[in-house]
Design a protein around this motif. Structure first.
Motif, PDB file in Angstrom:
ATOM      1  N   MET A 421      24.556 -18.274  19.664  1.00  0.00           N
ATOM      2  CA  MET A 421      25.101 -16.910  19.694  1.00  0.00           C
ATOM      3  C   MET A 421      24.760 -16.142  18.409  1.00  0.00           C
ATOM      4  O   MET A 421      24.443 -14.950  18.459  1.00  0.00           O
ATOM      5  CB  MET A 421      26.618 -16.944  19.903  1.00  0.00           C
ATOM      6  CG  MET A 421      27.026 -17.329  21.325  1.00  0.00           C
ATOM      7  SD  MET A 421      28.822 -17.353  21.554  1.00  0.00           S
ATOM      8  CE  MET A 421      29.205 -15.611  21.337  1.00  0.00           C
ATOM      9  N   GLU A 422      24.799 -16.838  17.275  1.00  0.00           N
ATOM     10  CA  GLU A 422      24.418 -16.202  16.009  1.00  0.00           C
ATOM     11  C   GLU A 422      22.937 -15.810  16.028  1.00  0.00           C
ATOM     12  O   GLU A 422      22.561 -14.724  15.572  1.00  0.00           O
ATOM     13  CB  GLU A 422      24.679 -17.147  14.846  1.00  0.00           C
ATOM     14  CG  GLU A 422      26.133 -17.477  14.589  1.00  0.00           C
ATOM     15  CD  GLU A 422      26.280 -18.516  13.487  1.00  0.00           C
ATOM     16  OE1 GLU A 422      25.993 -18.184  12.319  1.00  0.00           O
ATOM     17  OE2 GLU A 422      26.656 -19.669  13.805  1.00  0.00           O
ATOM     18  N   ASP A 423      22.105 -16.715  16.555  1.00  0.00           N
ATOM     19  CA  ASP A 423      20.665 -16.435  16.642  1.00  0.00           C
ATOM     20  C   ASP A 423      20.392 -15.222  17.526  1.00  0.00           C
ATOM     21  O   ASP A 423      19.581 -14.354  17.183  1.00  0.00           O
ATOM     22  CB  ASP A 423      19.923 -17.655  17.193  1.00  0.00           C
ATOM     23  CG  ASP A 423      20.031 -18.870  16.281  1.00  0.00           C
ATOM     24  OD1 ASP A 423      20.280 -18.675  15.079  1.00  0.00           O
ATOM     25  OD2 ASP A 423      19.884 -19.993  16.791  1.00  0.00           O
ATOM     26  N   GLU A 424      21.046 -15.185  18.676  1.00  0.00           N
ATOM     27  CA  GLU A 424      20.847 -14.064  19.598  1.00  0.00           C
ATOM     28  C   GLU A 424      21.308 -12.750  18.980  1.00  0.00           C
ATOM     29  O   GLU A 424      20.693 -11.707  19.187  1.00  0.00           O
ATOM     30  CB  GLU A 424      21.581 -14.342  20.908  1.00  0.00           C
ATOM     31  CG  GLU A 424      20.939 -15.465  21.725  1.00  0.00           C
ATOM     32  CD  GLU A 424      21.766 -15.890  22.925  1.00  0.00           C
ATOM     33  OE1 GLU A 424      22.984 -15.582  22.945  1.00  0.00           O
ATOM     34  OE2 GLU A 424      21.197 -16.528  23.831  1.00  0.00           O
ATOM     35  N   SER A 425      22.370 -12.813  18.186  1.00  0.00           N
ATOM     36  CA  SER A 425      22.861 -11.620  17.494  1.00  0.00           C
ATOM     37  C   SER A 425      21.835 -11.132  16.469  1.00  0.00           C
ATOM     38  O   SER A 425      21.595  -9.923  16.341  1.00  0.00           O
ATOM     39  CB  SER A 425      24.186 -11.934  16.801  1.00  0.00           C
ATOM     40  OG  SER A 425      24.648 -10.828  16.074  1.00  0.00           O
ATOM     41  N   LEU A 426      21.195 -12.063  15.761  1.00  0.00           N
ATOM     42  CA  LEU A 426      20.161 -11.697  14.794  1.00  0.00           C
ATOM     43  C   LEU A 426      18.982 -11.004  15.471  1.00  0.00           C
ATOM     44  O   LEU A 426      18.439 -10.021  14.953  1.00  0.00           O
ATOM     45  CB  LEU A 426      19.659 -12.947  14.057  1.00  0.00           C
ATOM     46  CG  LEU A 426      20.577 -13.530  12.974  1.00  0.00           C
ATOM     47  CD1 LEU A 426      20.047 -14.874  12.504  1.00  0.00           C
ATOM     48  CD2 LEU A 426      20.693 -12.562  11.798  1.00  0.00           C
TER      49      LEU A 426
END
Length: 471
Positions: A421-426
């Motif tokens: 989820m953090e990666d997708e947000s980035l």
């Protein structure tokens, strides 16, 4: 030599030259017409083919597109024997041959890269119409800045990237030593400077575009696989569902071959030509081709088979089990047969891909979780390694093995500094092209792990329901 405008960058501190060029820029602003050159040299190009900007899994480049419908079975491209670019020891000068001998076999792309570099430097090279159409830059990780390499977050790939970067830096020095005392007429690259950047460019050009096909017939009547660059053909993009295939036709009388591309399916107007580059993991696609395949069915993660790691996973899974680090003698014997123990064991095991769990790891866990030697020895190794072989050592044994593998997956996920989820947000925030590739790569690796966990969880539920029904 006009080298790639992005200098090699590794985990060591090497500053890249800033470059605003997109990946579909050619090495010269207005290169010769490649379609016309292939036809002039005796090749065939289907009249409905054109070169057009294409997207390969978010990486922009030039590809071949059908300008009208093309029926299945149509000949699309044919190259006579003299058009492919190959490194042939018989024709190479002594300096180039000596440099090629210093290249390890696993980095075979550099050998052909030396030939490509020589032809790029040569005034009036036969292959200039092809070479001038090659991309100015490549999106391979060896061109990433240090931070983007770290952003990959996956140790096996970090190791490979750093290994290639270190090779290029060392080989750069070796090339300089070999060239420094040469007379201008003996210089294989026309007296032009060669550095880690230009070496990285040719290695990436070859690894992302070369095909391994049959070479000349040897004395014993066999043919070796020879890497070669195939002008125009190498502009076909990749797909696991290709619409074209490469054929190599031999002329036994003169030991020469023609290389053809034939439509494997009907190709609709405006559709790109697609070849299958191979059933590869995303490690190879990113390292060699500079792109990542989403939901790649052949993608895997690597783990090291280790007794202490299995003990930790067993504890995390809540399974009471004798120490995995000290198996019984009969278990040790089977581990040796699986090449996970004994002399020169191969300890790298994989999760994901078509196997879901590498057979050697599954067999090892089934055996180590079993207490009855005679029951285990009723089954051959292939049965113990097969996920489709339903509970060869019983439901309890199978469930315990799956729980440990799921725990191994959880441990592997914890080694990534960020969550999906953090990666997708980035990605939504917008990042550089190389950062985007690195983030996409690690998302796919985490997805492989999660998919394995889900797959085994489903299997556990089925086994539990069967166990309850039989009870």
């Amino acid at each position: 030599m006009a080298a790639s405008k992005m200098l090699l960058s590794s985990l060591t501190q090497i500053s890249p030259i800033k470059c605003a060029a997109s990946y579909h820029s050619r090495i010269v602003p207005h290169p010769p017409d490649l379609l016309k050159w292939v036809k002039t040299e005796g090749g065939f190009v289907h009249q409905a083919l054109k070169i057009s900007p294409q997207q390969q899994d978010d990486t922009l480049g030039l590809g071949l597109v059908a300008s009208q419908d093309i029926p299945k079975g149509s000949l699309l491209i044919s190259l006579p024997h003299h058009i492919p670019l190959k490194f042939e020891a018989d024709d190479a000068d002594s300096v180039l041959l000596n440099l090629a001998r210093q290249v390890p076999e696993e980095l075979w792309a550099m050998k052909l890269g030396l030939k490509l570099l020589q032809e790029r430097a040569k005034v009036g090279s036969f292959w200039w119409p092809y070479i001038s159409n090659l991309p100015e830059t490549y999106s391979a990780p060896i061109f990433f800045q240090g931070e983007d390499i770290k952003n990959l977050q996956y140790a096996p790939l970090l190791y490979q990237v750093n290994k290639r970067c270190r090779f290029l830096l060392d080989f750069d020095q070796a090339v300089r030593r070999n060239l420094e005392s040469l007379k201008p007429n003996d210089h294989p690259f026309g007296g032009q400077e060669v550095d880690a950047s230009s070496l990285g460019w040719v290695m990436s050009a070859v690894s992302s575009r070369a095909f391994r096909l049959y070479g000349k017939m040897t004395a014993d009547g066999t043919r070796n696989n020879v890497p070669m660059m195939l002008p125009l053909i190498d502009m076909c993009n990749h797909s696991f569902k290709p619409n074209a295939q490469i054929l190599q036709e031999e002329d036994k009388e003169n030991d020469k071959s023609q290389i053809k591309v034939v439509a494997e399916t009907d190709i609709k107007q405006d559709n790109p030509l697609l070849l299958n580059y191979g059933c590869l993991s995303n490690d190879f696609f990113l390292l060699d081709y500079g792109f990542v395949v989403p939901s790649n069915p052949y993608d895997t993660i690597e783990l090291k088979y280790d007794g202490a790691l299995l003990d930790a996973a067993s504890m995390a899974a809540g399974i009471s089990q004798p120490n995995f680090s000290s198996p019984a003698a009969w278990q040790q014997q089977i581990l040796s047969q699986l090449n996970l123990a004994g002399e020169a064991p191969i300890l790298k095991v994989t999760l994901g891909g078509l196997e879901v769990v590498e057979g050697r790891l599954l067999a090892a866990l089934r055996v180590l979780l079993a207490s009855d030697m005679e029951t285990v020895r009723k089954h051959d190794l292939n049965t113990l390694k097969s996920l489709s072989a339903e509970t060869p050592l019983g439901i309890a044994n199978e469930v315990a093995a799956f729980r440990i593998i799921i725990a191994l997956c959880a441990i592997a996920l914890e080694h990534f500094p960020t969550e999906v989820m953090e990666d997708e947000s980035l990605l939504k925030q917008g990042v550089s092209a190389n950062s985007e590739l690195a983030i996409q790569f690690r998302i796919q690796k985490k997805s492989v792990i999660i998919d394995v966990m889900r797959n085994l969880s489903r299997r556990m539920k089925l086994l539990s329901s069967k166990d309850a029904a039989s009870a």
